[in-house]
Design a protein around this motif. Structure first.
Motif, short mmCIF file in Angstrom:
data_model
loop_
_atom_site.label_atom_id
_atom_site.label_comp_id
_atom_site.label_asym_id
_atom_site.label_seq_id
_atom_site.Cartn_x
_atom_site.Cartn_y
_atom_site.Cartn_z
N LEU A 134 17.64 1.59 -13.96
CA LEU A 134 16.56 2.16 -14.75
C LEU A 134 15.26 2.18 -13.96
CD1 LEU A 134 17.16 0.35 -18.17
CD2 LEU A 134 17.77 2.72 -17.58
N PRO A 135 14.41 3.18 -14.21
CA PRO A 135 13.09 3.17 -13.59
C PRO A 135 12.23 2.07 -14.21
CG PRO A 135 13.25 4.95 -15.17
CD PRO A 135 14.62 4.35 -15.07
N TRP A 136 11.12 1.77 -13.57
CA TRP A 136 10.24 0.70 -14.03
C TRP A 136 9.84 0.90 -15.50
CZ3 TRP A 136 8.46 -3.80 -11.83
CH2 TRP A 136 7.39 -4.42 -12.47
N ASP A 137 9.56 2.13 -15.89
CA ASP A 137 9.06 2.41 -17.23
C ASP A 137 10.06 2.11 -18.33
OD1 ASP A 137 6.72 3.22 -16.10
OD2 ASP A 137 7.14 5.37 -16.25
N LEU A 138 11.35 1.94 -17.99
CA LEU A 138 12.36 1.64 -18.99
C LEU A 138 12.85 0.20 -18.92
CD1 LEU A 138 14.42 4.98 -18.98
CD2 LEU A 138 12.98 4.09 -20.84
N LEU A 139 12.24 -0.61 -18.06
CA LEU A 139 12.56 -2.03 -18.03
C LEU A 139 11.98 -2.72 -19.27
CD1 LEU A 139 11.95 -3.03 -14.28
CD2 LEU A 139 14.11 -2.46 -15.40
N PRO A 140 12.44 -3.94 -19.58
CA PRO A 140 11.90 -4.65 -20.75
C PRO A 140 10.37 -4.76 -20.70
CG PRO A 140 13.84 -5.76 -19.92
CD PRO A 140 13.53 -4.68 -18.93
N SER A 203 8.39 4.68 -9.09
CA SER A 203 7.93 3.79 -10.16
C SER A 203 7.93 2.33 -9.68
CB SER A 203 8.81 3.94 -11.41
OG SER A 203 10.11 3.40 -11.22
N TYR A 204 8.87 1.98 -8.79
CA TYR A 204 8.88 0.64 -8.20
C TYR A 204 7.97 0.57 -6.98
CZ TYR A 204 12.86 -0.63 -11.14
OH TYR A 204 13.66 -0.91 -12.21
N TRP A 205 8.01 1.60 -6.17
CA TRP A 205 7.17 1.63 -4.97
C TRP A 205 5.70 1.40 -5.33
CZ3 TRP A 205 7.45 1.06 0.01
CH2 TRP A 205 6.47 1.58 0.86
N ASN A 206 5.28 1.96 -6.45
CA ASN A 206 3.88 1.81 -6.88
C ASN A 206 3.58 0.44 -7.46
OD1 ASN A 206 3.29 4.45 -6.09
ND2 ASN A 206 3.82 5.31 -8.10
N LYS A 207 4.61 -0.40 -7.61
CA LYS A 207 4.43 -1.78 -8.07
C LYS A 207 4.64 -2.79 -6.94
CE LYS A 207 3.84 -0.43 -12.33
NZ LYS A 207 2.50 -0.54 -12.98
N ARG A 208 4.73 -2.30 -5.71
CA ARG A 208 5.07 -3.18 -4.58
C ARG A 208 4.02 -4.24 -4.32
NH1 ARG A 208 3.12 1.57 -2.76
NH2 ARG A 208 1.74 1.66 -0.92
N VAL A 213 7.78 -8.51 -6.98
CA VAL A 213 8.52 -7.29 -6.64
C VAL A 213 8.65 -7.18 -5.13
CG1 VAL A 213 8.52 -4.76 -6.71
CG2 VAL A 213 7.76 -6.06 -8.71
N LEU A 214 9.88 -6.96 -4.66
CA LEU A 214 10.15 -6.77 -3.24
C LEU A 214 10.92 -5.47 -3.06
CD1 LEU A 214 10.22 -7.85 -0.27
CD2 LEU A 214 12.43 -8.90 -0.85
N ILE A 215 10.40 -4.60 -2.19
CA ILE A 215 11.09 -3.33 -1.87
C ILE A 215 11.80 -3.49 -0.54
CG2 ILE A 215 10.83 -0.84 -1.56
CD1 ILE A 215 9.79 -1.65 -4.26
N ILE A 216 13.09 -3.19 -0.50
CA ILE A 216 13.81 -3.18 0.78
C ILE A 216 14.45 -1.81 0.98
CG2 ILE A 216 14.23 -5.67 0.80
CD1 ILE A 216 17.10 -5.12 -0.13
N ARG A 217 14.54 -1.40 2.24
CA ARG A 217 15.12 -0.10 2.57
C ARG A 217 16.56 -0.28 3.05
NH1 ARG A 217 9.83 0.13 4.40
NH2 ARG A 217 8.61 1.96 3.80
#
Length: 322
Positions: A134-140, A203-208, A213-217
């Motif tokens: 789910l995208p960030w906007d649909l998380l709890p 949506s996650y990248w903008n919350k990095r 929150v950890l973004i990995i490629r």
């Protein structure tokens, strides 16, 4: 790409967006295409009680999710290889999985009971591991509003490789598998499951900037897995010594993962084959390469994806190794 060519491709993208329609079993939720069954699950997910020590692995489908799940679980569980013999489906709860499975699998025929993820998570007393596309906007709401500090590891991958890998993954869904051409048009016009790709990823990248929150490629996992392991270990407040690193790298190697029944969905695919529900040859882990899209997409498809990416990813700072 010449200006005229880019203009032509932009026009084609616009035409596709208007030509392609959503399939009947889809619905749109906060701009994201999901199975219409999700309508029943969404209120429960919205109100879901999170815990500060929850660990989430999130991604757009086929971005390296399974690989990241195995790595994260082992790092968070003191490299418990014995415990890792249990299936990944048991070790993680797929938050929205019941909505998808109910729509795509004939559960009575396959005799596969689909557990209710929310109920399962409520009953779990030990540390919980949760997977979601789910995208960030649909998380709890508790996560979105910052009321819980659950750790979220989000995996991103070059959309060209995602496009091809997701197409092959659809072979496991009896109602979803179509020709590459039909699938591609749906994917790039944002009319396919979990689309739009960019909405979910960004949506996650903008919350990095958030500490939980950890973004990995995916490409970094392929090119320098030890660095990613150390990065995730730091994020989870643990560490890996050099002696343990060798065994972990071996366990997480593509060949080992491909042949590991605890992670490769072999039991599910065997059951689908038995009942004649697998429409084509399927493997959860196919190549594990960066740039393999060049072997399967036409030049026109690649050009369309490049213009589509340029339009949606402009000035975000998110860069992929292709």
């Amino acid at each position: 790409m010449p200006v005229e060519s880019a203009t032509d491709y932009r026009k084609r993208l616009y035409e596709l967006k208007n030509e392609i329609k959503l399939d009947d079993y889809y619905g749109t939720f906060k701009g994201t295409v999901l199975i219409d069954n999700f309508r029943k699950e969404q209120p429960r997910i919205e109100k879901f009680e999170c815990r500060d020590n929850d660990v989430w692995v999130t991604s757009f489908p086929k971005s390296g999710t399974t690989w990241a799940q195995e790595m994260v679980w082992l790092l968070a569980n003191n490299l418990d290889y014995n415990g890792a013999k249990d299936s990944l489906e048991n070790r993680y709860t797929f938050l929205e999985g019941v909505a998808l499975a109910g729509a795509y699998f004939k559960t009575k025929l396959l005799k596969l009971p689909i557990p209710d993820p929310i109920s399962k998570l409520k009953k779990t007393k030990k540390r919980r591991f949760i997977k979601s596309h789910l995208p960030w906007d649909l998380l709890p709401a508790q996560i979105r509003e910052g009321n819980r500090k659950s750790k979220i590891i989000h995996v991103v991958r070059n959309p060209k490789d995602v496009c091809v890998s997701f197409y092959h993954h659809t072979k496991i869904f009896p109602n979803l598998y179509v020709s590459m051409e039909e699938y591609f048009d749906k994917f790039i016009s944002d009319k396919f499951l979990y689309s739009p790709y960019w909405n979910g990823v960004l949506s996650y990248w903008n919350k990095r900037h958030l500490p939980n929150v950890l973004i990995i490629r995916y490409e970094d996992m392929v090119n320098d897995l030890p660095s990613i392991i150390h990065q995730i270990a730091d994020f989870l407040d643990t560490s890996v010594n050099e002696e343990d690193m060798g065994r972990l790298l071996h366990h997480l190697s593509f060949d080992q993962m491909k042949n590991n029944k605890a992670v490769n969905l072999e039991q599910v695919t065997d059951l689908l084959k038995k009942h004649g529900m697998l429409k084509a040859q399927y493997s959860l882990m196919r190549k594990g390469k960066v740039g393999s899209y060049k072997e399967e997409l036409t030049e026109e498809m690649i050009s369309l994806l490049e213009v589509w990416s340029e339009i949606n990813n402009k000035d975000t700072g998110l860069v992929f190794d292709t």
